[in-house]
Design an enzyme around this catalytic site. Structure first.
Site, PDB file in Angstrom:
ATOM      1  N   THR A 190      26.501 -10.138 149.947  1.00 47.03           N
ATOM      2  CA  THR A 190      25.356 -10.245 150.829  1.00 47.03           C
ATOM      3  C   THR A 190      25.528 -11.233 151.785  1.00 47.03           C
ATOM      4  O   THR A 190      26.468 -12.201 151.700  1.00 47.03           O
ATOM      5  CB  THR A 190      23.849 -10.571 150.019  1.00 47.03           C
ATOM      6  OG1 THR A 190      24.031 -11.994 149.434  1.00 47.03           O
ATOM      7  CG2 THR A 190      23.853  -9.423 148.920  1.00 47.03           C
ATOM      8  N   GLU A 337      23.066  -4.245 147.641  1.00 48.58           N
ATOM      9  CA  GLU A 337      22.846  -4.266 146.176  1.00 48.58           C
ATOM     10  C   GLU A 337      22.795  -2.845 145.647  1.00 48.58           C
ATOM     11  O   GLU A 337      22.577  -2.747 144.427  1.00 48.58           O
ATOM     12  CB  GLU A 337      21.543  -5.167 145.722  1.00 48.58           C
ATOM     13  CG  GLU A 337      21.637  -6.620 145.838  1.00 48.58           C
ATOM     14  CD  GLU A 337      21.440  -6.916 147.187  1.00 48.58           C
ATOM     15  OE1 GLU A 337      21.302  -6.169 148.123  1.00 48.58           O
ATOM     16  OE2 GLU A 337      21.097  -8.277 147.632  1.00 48.58           O
ATOM     17  N   LYS A 447       2.004 -13.834 158.701  1.00 50.96           N
ATOM     18  CA  LYS A 447       0.583 -13.892 158.051  1.00 50.96           C
ATOM     19  C   LYS A 447      -0.201 -14.762 159.051  1.00 50.96           C
ATOM     20  O   LYS A 447      -0.155 -15.942 159.050  1.00 50.96           O
ATOM     21  CB  LYS A 447       1.000 -14.606 156.781  1.00 50.96           C
ATOM     22  CG  LYS A 447       1.791 -14.012 155.907  1.00 50.96           C
ATOM     23  CD  LYS A 447       2.162 -14.666 154.785  1.00 50.96           C
ATOM     24  CE  LYS A 447       3.398 -13.929 154.097  1.00 50.96           C
ATOM     25  NZ  LYS A 447       4.594 -14.893 153.938  1.00 50.96           N
ATOM     26  N   TRP A 452      -1.774  -9.637 157.064  1.00 47.00           N
ATOM     27  CA  TRP A 452      -0.409  -9.339 157.242  1.00 47.00           C
ATOM     28  C   TRP A 452      -0.355  -8.278 158.385  1.00 47.00           C
ATOM     29  O   TRP A 452      -0.996  -7.471 158.665  1.00 47.00           O
ATOM     30  CB  TRP A 452       0.315  -8.516 156.156  1.00 47.00           C
ATOM     31  CG  TRP A 452       0.456  -9.492 154.933  1.00 47.00           C
ATOM     32  CD1 TRP A 452       0.053 -10.841 154.797  1.00 47.00           C
ATOM     33  CD2 TRP A 452       1.435  -9.212 153.767  1.00 47.00           C
ATOM     34  NE1 TRP A 452       0.429 -11.237 153.453  1.00 47.00           N
ATOM     35  CE2 TRP A 452       1.233 -10.279 152.996  1.00 47.00           C
ATOM     36  CE3 TRP A 452       2.085  -7.967 153.523  1.00 47.00           C
ATOM     37  CZ2 TRP A 452       1.849 -10.585 151.696  1.00 47.00           C
ATOM     38  CZ3 TRP A 452       2.924  -8.472 152.202  1.00 47.00           C
ATOM     39  CH2 TRP A 452       2.603  -9.348 151.308  1.00 47.00           C
TER      40      TRP A 452
HETATM   41  P1  ADP Z   1      22.332  -8.119 154.685  1.00 43.47           P
HETATM   42  O1  ADP Z   1      21.193  -8.814 153.909  1.00 43.47           O
HETATM   43  O2  ADP Z   1      23.719  -8.380 154.305  1.00 43.47           O
HETATM   44  O3  ADP Z   1      22.462  -7.666 156.156  1.00 43.47           O
HETATM   45  P2  ADP Z   1      21.891  -5.628 153.829  1.00 43.47           P
HETATM   46  O4  ADP Z   1      22.720  -4.708 154.526  1.00 43.47           O
HETATM   47  O5  ADP Z   1      22.111  -5.625 152.257  1.00 43.47           O
HETATM   48  O6  ADP Z   1      22.555  -6.908 154.069  1.00 43.47           O
HETATM   49  O7  ADP Z   1      20.258  -5.667 154.177  1.00 43.47           O
HETATM   50  C1  ADP Z   1      19.385  -4.794 153.594  1.00 43.47           C
HETATM   51  C2  ADP Z   1      18.151  -4.916 154.168  1.00 43.47           C
HETATM   52  O8  ADP Z   1      18.448  -4.550 155.427  1.00 43.47           O
HETATM   53  C3  ADP Z   1      17.215  -4.239 153.395  1.00 43.47           C
HETATM   54  O9  ADP Z   1      16.678  -5.017 152.480  1.00 43.47           O
HETATM   55  C4  ADP Z   1      16.211  -4.081 154.826  1.00 43.47           C
HETATM   56  O10 ADP Z   1      15.362  -5.136 154.999  1.00 43.47           O
HETATM   57  C5  ADP Z   1      17.120  -3.966 155.831  1.00 43.47           C
HETATM   58  N1  ADP Z   1      17.221  -2.463 156.111  1.00 43.47           N
HETATM   59  C6  ADP Z   1      18.209  -1.683 155.969  1.00 43.47           C
HETATM   60  N2  ADP Z   1      18.054  -0.438 156.237  1.00 43.47           N
HETATM   61  C7  ADP Z   1      17.089  -0.244 157.040  1.00 43.47           C
HETATM   62  C8  ADP Z   1      15.839   0.570 157.552  1.00 43.47           C
HETATM   63  N3  ADP Z   1      16.545   1.900 157.655  1.00 43.47           N
HETATM   64  N4  ADP Z   1      14.847   0.280 158.140  1.00 43.47           N
HETATM   65  C9  ADP Z   1      14.374  -1.106 158.056  1.00 43.47           C
HETATM   66  N5  ADP Z   1      15.162  -2.084 157.340  1.00 43.47           N
HETATM   67  C10 ADP Z   1      16.323  -1.784 156.855  1.00 43.47           C
END
Ligand code: ADP
Length: 545
Positions: A190, A337, A447, A452
């Site tokens: 990550t 994940e 917040k 929210w």
């Molecule tokens: P990193 O934290 O490495 O950027 P990830 O790609 O695993 O990695 O990030 C996942 C996060 O990206 C999700 O938990 C979410 O917050 C955001 N995310 C992914 N796809 C979308 C989407 N279509 N719309 C909004 N947020 C998204």
């Protein structure tokens, strides 16, 4: 809890292995093509039959260097055919491919490579300067193999040349071993915006199942006549699994190399007759602005869909592509994940006759969970799951055959609930039909006075203003309310809008207390290594934290 049903007959048990994807692609779909764009923009063409033969050679070469079951083989590469060869050869020989994110700081890369215990690394020649900044901090590394993406490789310092290794390897098929389908195939980290990056392991089984479901007509729907352009990097969540799904289906692949700007992506799409492209919203926002400047000039008629995820795809962008350029956006949500696909915004049959606004409502949502991904959302960890009413906000939790159930080294255990669901950190609503809408990342929600405010909803609305290219809403400290929303705005070339105009644009859709207190005009919004708005930086620099 599992119960034991009687076994009346035994089915053949063959493990689900990436090896099958590779062998199927190389034989049944041997003519499908893999086009790779080099740093100088020349393009190299291979077939899946070539990739099969070259993957065999790579496995022979790695075995000769001492790679055995479980050895970690890292990559520090752009998207290209050698990276694809590592994607298949390494796991199919029983070793583990570890994709390093070249956008990270060298210190983070050193930490990650040490943590994963990488022993061999494939590095693009064009990325050697980056590699040099952390190589010495990774004592586990025994062999450096350089992919000559930008010219001849200098082997005088002990580096090996990828093509020479392949040329010297035996030209006979590698005897791919029978593996346990739960064996590790790939490790991705990550990006660690909070705390150290965490390692996530994809198994052969999770990768194969993920590919099968991604290929389904109502998810990403890849087919053998598709030409797929993963703009999303192969160092980020396995390029959303698209290389594996393409191998499975026989779809051809186009790799952009380091050229990820909108104009280069557009040119590659036109030249290579791309049918499916995939990447984060920034790229497509840029592309939409370009297409709007020169309507009809570029022939993108072959594009069947563009898959967008990683951050929220603004509704105005989805509508703009569809209405002005006939391009359908497939909005998807995923996480490292999750290997990474979780939900896809797909119109169910009864919605296809709905009016454009009702369709856009769904197409701009993060979509419904794909088969085998289970979801629920909670207000409190120990509380009951919240109702699927499209209004109640809570943290999204998920489980499924490709959802991680731990990080490497059992770090970050608090991300899993006592009953084994993964806590995503995304705040969502879920409607009656299972469509998920992300209202925020838990850490980004504003917040204000105990209420929210969804930064994502405000951003989306701001990006539908004709003068706005991009907008990021973040929390600023406020004595009276605790936090108040502030918007960072990038205007389109030659366009401006006053704070009052922007506020008026939002006032029709949101309660008054949601409207940003301030607007900060910027040339560029700071981003994370995976292209997301870096709100922590905005908060620090403009939010008084
Ligand atoms: P990193 O934290 O490495 O950027 P990830 O790609 O695993 O990695 O990030 C996942 C996060 O990206 C999700 O938990 C979410 O917050 C955001 N995310 C992914 N796809 C979308 C989407 N279509 N719309 C909004 N947020 C998204």
């Amino acid at each position: 809890m599992s119960t034991h049903a009687p076994t009346l007959g035994r089915m053949m048990h063959r493990p689900l292995l990436i090896t099958h994807l590779l062998e199927r692609a190389a034989t049944i779909h041997g003519r499908a093509t893999v086009v790779s764009q080099r740093p100088d923009k020349t393009r190299v063409r291979r077939t899946y039959a070539d990739i099969g033969a070259r993957a065999s050679r790579l496995a022979h070469a790695l075995a000769a260097l001492g790679v055995t079951a479980g050895t970690r083989v890292a990559t520090l590469c752009w998207n290209h055919e050698a990276h694809l060869e590592a994607y298949v050869a390494v796991p199919c020989m029983g070793a583990v491919v570890h994709t390093l994110n070249l956008r990270l700081h060298p210190n983070d890369l050193a930490y990650i490579a040490r943590h994963a215990n990488d022993e061999v690394i494939l590095v693009d020649r064009s990325l050697l300067p980056l590699f040099a900044q952390f190589a010495a901090q990774v004592p586990s590394l025994r062999h450096v193999i350089v992919v000559g993406d930008s010219g001849p490789v200098d082997t005088s310092g002990g580096h090996r040349d990828y093509e020479t290794l392949l040329a010297q390897a035996p030209p006979v098929p590698y005897p791919w071993p029978d593996l346990d389908e739960n064996a590790a195939a790939m490790i991705c980290y990550t990006s660690g915006t909070t705390g150290n990056p965490k390692g996530v392991v994809y198994s052969h089984r999770s990768t194969v199942l993920h590919s099968l479901v991604s290929a389904m007509a109502d998810t990403l729907g890849l087919k053998d006549d598709d030409v797929v352009l993963p703009v999303v990097p192969m160092f980020h969540a396995a390029a959303w699994g698209l290389p594996y799904t393409a191998l499975l289906t026989g779809a051809s692949l186009v790799f952009p190399g380091p050229h990820l700007d909108a104009a280069s992506v557009r040119d590659l799409m036109v030249k290579e007759k791309v049918t499916v492209a995939a990447g984060v919203p920034t790229i497509w926002l840029g592309l939409l602005a370009l297409l709007d400047e020169e309507p009809g000039k570029h022939d993108l008629s072959r594009v069947r869909t563009t898959i967008i995820g990683g951050s929220a795809a603004p509704a105005a962008m989805i509508a703009g592509f569809r209405e002005r350029h006939g391009i359908i956006i497939t909005h998807a949500w995923g996480m490292t994940e999750l290997n990474p696909l979780g939900t896809v915004a797909h119109l169910k049959p009864h919605l296809r006759a709905a009016d454009a606004a009702a369709q856009l409502e769904v197409l701009a949502s993060q979509g419904a969970p794909v088969p085998f991904v289970e979801i629920r959302h909670k207000g409190e960890d120990d509380g009951p799951p919240l109702p699927w009413d499209g209004a109640t906000m809570g943290e999204l939790e998920t489980r499924g055959p490709w959802v991680a159930d731990s990080y490497v080294g059992d770090e970050g255990e608090d991300r899993w609930t006592a009953d084994g669901w993964f806590k995503t950190g995304d705040v969502v609503t879920i409607d009656r039909e299972g469509y998920v809408r992300i209202t925020d990342r838990a850490k980004d929600v504003v917040k204000s006075g105990g209420e929210w405010i969804s930064s994502v909803a405000l951003e989306n609305a701001l990006m539908s203003h004709p003068a706005v290219l991009e907008a990021a809403v973040f929390a600023a400290r406020d004595e009276k309310w605790g936090e108040r929303p502030v918007a960072a705005v990038v205007f389109k070339d030659g366009r401006r809008a006053s704070d009052d105009e922007l506020r008026a644009h939002l006032a029709t859709r949101f309660p008054k207390f949601w409207l940003p207190d301030r607007f900060v005009a910027m040339h560029q919004i700071p981003r994370t290594s995976t292209g997301k708005f870096l709100k922590s930086k905005l908060r620090e620099e403009h939010g008084g934290w």
